[in-house]
Design a protein around this motif. Structure first.
Motif, PDB file in Angstrom:
ATOM      1  N   GLY A 270       0.785  -1.235   0.000  1.00  0.00           N
ATOM      2  CA  GLY A 270       0.000   0.000   0.000  1.00  0.00           C
ATOM      3  C   GLY A 270       0.815   1.282   0.000  1.00  0.00           C
ATOM      4  O   GLY A 270       0.515   2.210  -0.764  1.00  0.00           O
ATOM      5  N   PRO A 271       1.859   1.405   0.839  1.00  0.00           N
ATOM      6  CA  PRO A 271       2.632   2.652   0.896  1.00  0.00           C
ATOM      7  C   PRO A 271       3.585   2.856  -0.287  1.00  0.00           C
ATOM      8  O   PRO A 271       4.207   3.913  -0.406  1.00  0.00           O
ATOM      9  N   LEU A 272       3.727   1.869  -1.145  1.00  0.00           N
ATOM     10  CA  LEU A 272       4.712   1.966  -2.223  1.00  0.00           C
ATOM     11  C   LEU A 272       4.395   3.070  -3.214  1.00  0.00           C
ATOM     12  O   LEU A 272       3.238   3.303  -3.572  1.00  0.00           O
ATOM     13  N   ASN A 273       5.429   3.757  -3.647  1.00  0.00           N
ATOM     14  CA  ASN A 273       5.354   4.699  -4.758  1.00  0.00           C
ATOM     15  C   ASN A 273       6.723   4.680  -5.440  1.00  0.00           C
ATOM     16  O   ASN A 273       7.633   3.956  -5.011  1.00  0.00           O
ATOM     17  N   GLU A 274       6.867   5.445  -6.481  1.00  0.00           N
ATOM     18  CA  GLU A 274       8.119   5.449  -7.244  1.00  0.00           C
ATOM     19  C   GLU A 274       9.318   5.821  -6.362  1.00  0.00           C
ATOM     20  O   GLU A 274      10.357   5.165  -6.395  1.00  0.00           O
TER      21      GLU A 274
ATOM     22  N   ASP B 246      -3.308 -11.170  -2.697  1.00  0.00           N
ATOM     23  CA  ASP B 246      -4.256 -12.270  -2.563  1.00  0.00           C
ATOM     24  C   ASP B 246      -5.323 -12.266  -3.643  1.00  0.00           C
ATOM     25  O   ASP B 246      -6.395 -11.679  -3.497  1.00  0.00           O
ATOM     26  N   GLY B 247      -5.021 -12.926  -4.745  1.00  0.00           N
ATOM     27  CA  GLY B 247      -6.002 -13.111  -5.795  1.00  0.00           C
ATOM     28  C   GLY B 247      -6.061 -11.988  -6.810  1.00  0.00           C
ATOM     29  O   GLY B 247      -5.276 -11.042  -6.779  1.00  0.00           O
TER      30      GLY B 247
ATOM     31  N   MET C 112     -11.688 -10.508  -5.950  1.00  0.00           N
ATOM     32  CA  MET C 112     -11.222 -11.366  -4.855  1.00  0.00           C
ATOM     33  C   MET C 112     -10.163 -10.624  -4.043  1.00  0.00           C
ATOM     34  O   MET C 112     -10.212 -10.607  -2.799  1.00  0.00           O
ATOM     35  N   TYR C 113      -9.195 -10.028  -4.731  1.00  0.00           N
ATOM     36  CA  TYR C 113      -8.150  -9.259  -4.043  1.00  0.00           C
ATOM     37  C   TYR C 113      -8.774  -8.166  -3.180  1.00  0.00           C
ATOM     38  O   TYR C 113      -8.422  -8.003  -1.999  1.00  0.00           O
TER      39      TYR C 113
ATOM     40  N   LEU D 229      -7.493  -1.660  -0.189  1.00  0.00           N
ATOM     41  CA  LEU D 229      -6.641  -1.510  -1.364  1.00  0.00           C
ATOM     42  C   LEU D 229      -7.412  -1.864  -2.641  1.00  0.00           C
ATOM     43  O   LEU D 229      -8.334  -2.677  -2.618  1.00  0.00           O
ATOM     44  N   LYS D 230      -7.006  -1.247  -3.744  1.00  0.00           N
ATOM     45  CA  LYS D 230      -7.649  -1.481  -5.035  1.00  0.00           C
ATOM     46  C   LYS D 230      -6.714  -2.310  -5.920  1.00  0.00           C
ATOM     47  O   LYS D 230      -5.513  -2.063  -5.994  1.00  0.00           O
ATOM     48  N   TYR D 231      -7.296  -3.254  -6.607  1.00  0.00           N
ATOM     49  CA  TYR D 231      -6.528  -4.224  -7.380  1.00  0.00           C
ATOM     50  C   TYR D 231      -5.620  -3.578  -8.416  1.00  0.00           C
ATOM     51  O   TYR D 231      -4.416  -3.853  -8.461  1.00  0.00           O
ATOM     52  N   GLU D 232      -6.161  -2.724  -9.258  1.00  0.00           N
ATOM     53  CA  GLU D 232      -5.363  -2.128 -10.338  1.00  0.00           C
ATOM     54  C   GLU D 232      -4.242  -1.261  -9.779  1.00  0.00           C
ATOM     55  O   GLU D 232      -3.121  -1.264 -10.302  1.00  0.00           O
ATOM     56  N   GLU D 233      -4.516  -0.514  -8.711  1.00  0.00           N
ATOM     57  CA  GLU D 233      -3.479   0.323  -8.101  1.00  0.00           C
ATOM     58  C   GLU D 233      -2.354  -0.542  -7.542  1.00  0.00           C
ATOM     59  O   GLU D 233      -1.165  -0.231  -7.703  1.00  0.00           O
ATOM     60  N   SER D 234      -2.718  -1.637  -6.874  1.00  0.00           N
ATOM     61  CA  SER D 234      -1.699  -2.524  -6.302  1.00  0.00           C
ATOM     62  C   SER D 234      -0.893  -3.219  -7.391  1.00  0.00           C
ATOM     63  O   SER D 234       0.326  -3.393  -7.269  1.00  0.00           O
ATOM     64  N   LEU D 235      -1.563  -3.602  -8.468  1.00  0.00           N
ATOM     65  CA  LEU D 235      -0.861  -4.225  -9.579  1.00  0.00           C
ATOM     66  C   LEU D 235       0.149  -3.249 -10.183  1.00  0.00           C
ATOM     67  O   LEU D 235       1.284  -3.634 -10.510  1.00  0.00           O
ATOM     68  N   ASN D 236      -0.219  -1.994 -10.306  1.00  0.00           N
ATOM     69  CA  ASN D 236       0.694  -0.984 -10.839  1.00  0.00           C
ATOM     70  C   ASN D 236       1.880  -0.747  -9.901  1.00  0.00           C
ATOM     71  O   ASN D 236       2.994  -0.493 -10.362  1.00  0.00           O
ATOM     72  N   LYS D 237       1.653  -0.826  -8.593  1.00  0.00           N
ATOM     73  CA  LYS D 237       2.757  -0.683  -7.642  1.00  0.00           C
ATOM     74  C   LYS D 237       3.745  -1.833  -7.803  1.00  0.00           C
ATOM     75  O   LYS D 237       4.968  -1.637  -7.744  1.00  0.00           O
TER      76      LYS D 237
END
Length: 354
Positions: free
Chosen positions: A139-143, A162-163, A167-168, A175-183
């Motif tokens: 969650g806290p990750l950024n560039e 998780d998924g 599901m994630y 947390l949102k799936y697309e945002e986490s995937l981008n991180k």
């Protein structure tokens, strides 16, 4: 016979992928890595290392999310703090003196919330720690943070993921799936831009991927080096069946230090029911030789049930074998024996998973 702890997580990789990942993980420390793996696997059967092979350090017992499957939602962990930087440096300087191999930023909170996390990684590497490992929800990750951690020399980053899709989001709230995937993709891009040796790993709980493991694994392998999953644990209602003959290897491998400097025998003492001591009173070496030795003796003499923590720990529960189909990989693993059926987390609870 002490049983190996490594089987509580299952890697989704071919033999060739395993070999490549081990080469990355051991780069620039090949001899010490091989020595560490031998110690990790065989020492619990024969001898006590002079110093822990792994120190779990909880620089943050704070967490910004409320995961459906996490013990934090069902119990009071009794800390909500950041470890002071001076306490951290005292601990890690001693670890460097004794040539600790793995310092793991992990346990009950989110380490990337700590405002000094990049400096902490850099300090550990400066002290000669061979493997600095971070477990994060991402969650806290950024560039900026990704670049800072990798430039500081972090060796391993595991992001819990998780998924897929809904599901994630049903598990990793909010947390949102697309945002986490981008991180996750940002981590990979920065790692590659810097030509760093950092090994990137994702882990999931089994119930989050059981309906589409091949889809999940295939996607994640385009982003990270290693994909793994863990058997589900139910902290809302603990109904595990204990294995009375289990002797836990963790007591021969690691020790844990909470954000307030409390020593715990292992990361499974979520609510600090058995605080062994504090860094203000015991060095890490003393805690290992004196405090953790008492725990080892309980297991070896058949009195582990005197420990309320060990008596209900999932690592020491009975297990039953199962075979899972991961698409390209067929795998023999296990699930925990329970007194009644457990469907899993997130969408699984409401029967909405596919």
């Amino acid at each position: 016979m002490k049983k190996s702890e490594t089987l509580v997580q299952f890697r989704c990789e071919t033999n060739l992928e395993f070999f490549k990942n081990e080469l990355r993980r051991s780069r620039k420390k090949r001899f010490s890595y091989i020595k560490n793996r031998i110690q990790w696997k065989y020492y619990p059967r024969k001898k006590v290392p002079l110093f822990p092979l792994n120190v779990d350090i909880e620089v943050s017992s704070k967490c910004q999310i409320k995961c459906d499957h996490c013990f934090r939602q069902y119990m009071d962990i009794r800390e909500n703090d950041f470890m002071p930087l001076d306490m951290y440096k005292k601990i890690v300087a001693e670890c460097g003196k004794y040539k600790l191999f793995t310092l793991k930023f992990s346990m009950r909170g989110e380490p990337l919330l700590h405002p000094d996390i990049v400096e902490m990684v850099q300090f550990a590497k400066d002290q000669g720690i061979r493997e600095v490992w971070i477990n994060t929800n991402g969650g806290p990750l950024n560039e900026k943070l990704a670049r800072g951690l990798i430039m500081a020399g972090v060796d391993w980053i595991t992001m819990s993921f998780d998924g897929l899709g809904k599901m994630y989001e049903s598990i990793r709230v909010p947390l949102k799936y697309e945002e986490s995937l981008n991180k996750l993709k940002t981590l990979r891009r920065v790692r590659d831009e810097l030509n760093a040796d950092t090994l990137l790993n994702v882990q999931a709980i089994w119930s989050a991927i059981k309906d589409n493991p091949d889809e999940y694994i295939s996607l994640m392998k385009t982003i990270v080096d290693r994909v793994a999953y863990n058997p589900d644990m139910n902290f809302e209602e603990i109904t595990l069946v204990p294995d009375d003959h289990f002797v836990c290897p963790r007591l021969w491998q690691r020790i844990c230090i909470t954000s307030r400097g409390n020593y715990l025998k292992c990361p499974s003492d979520f609510t600090m029911e058995e605080i062994l001591g504090n860094v203000a009173d015991y060095s890490v070496k003393e805690a290992w030789d004196i405090l953790q030795q008492r725990q080892r003796e309980l297991h070896l003499t058949g009195f582990k049930k005197e420990s309320v923590v060990c008596n209900k720990c999932h690592h020491g529960s009975a297990k039953q074998s199962k075979t899972v189909d991961l698409g390209k990989i067929k795998q023999n693993n296990f699930t925990y024996q329970r007194e009644h059926e457990f469907k899993g987390h997130g969408l699984n609870k409401n029967g909405k998973s596919n």
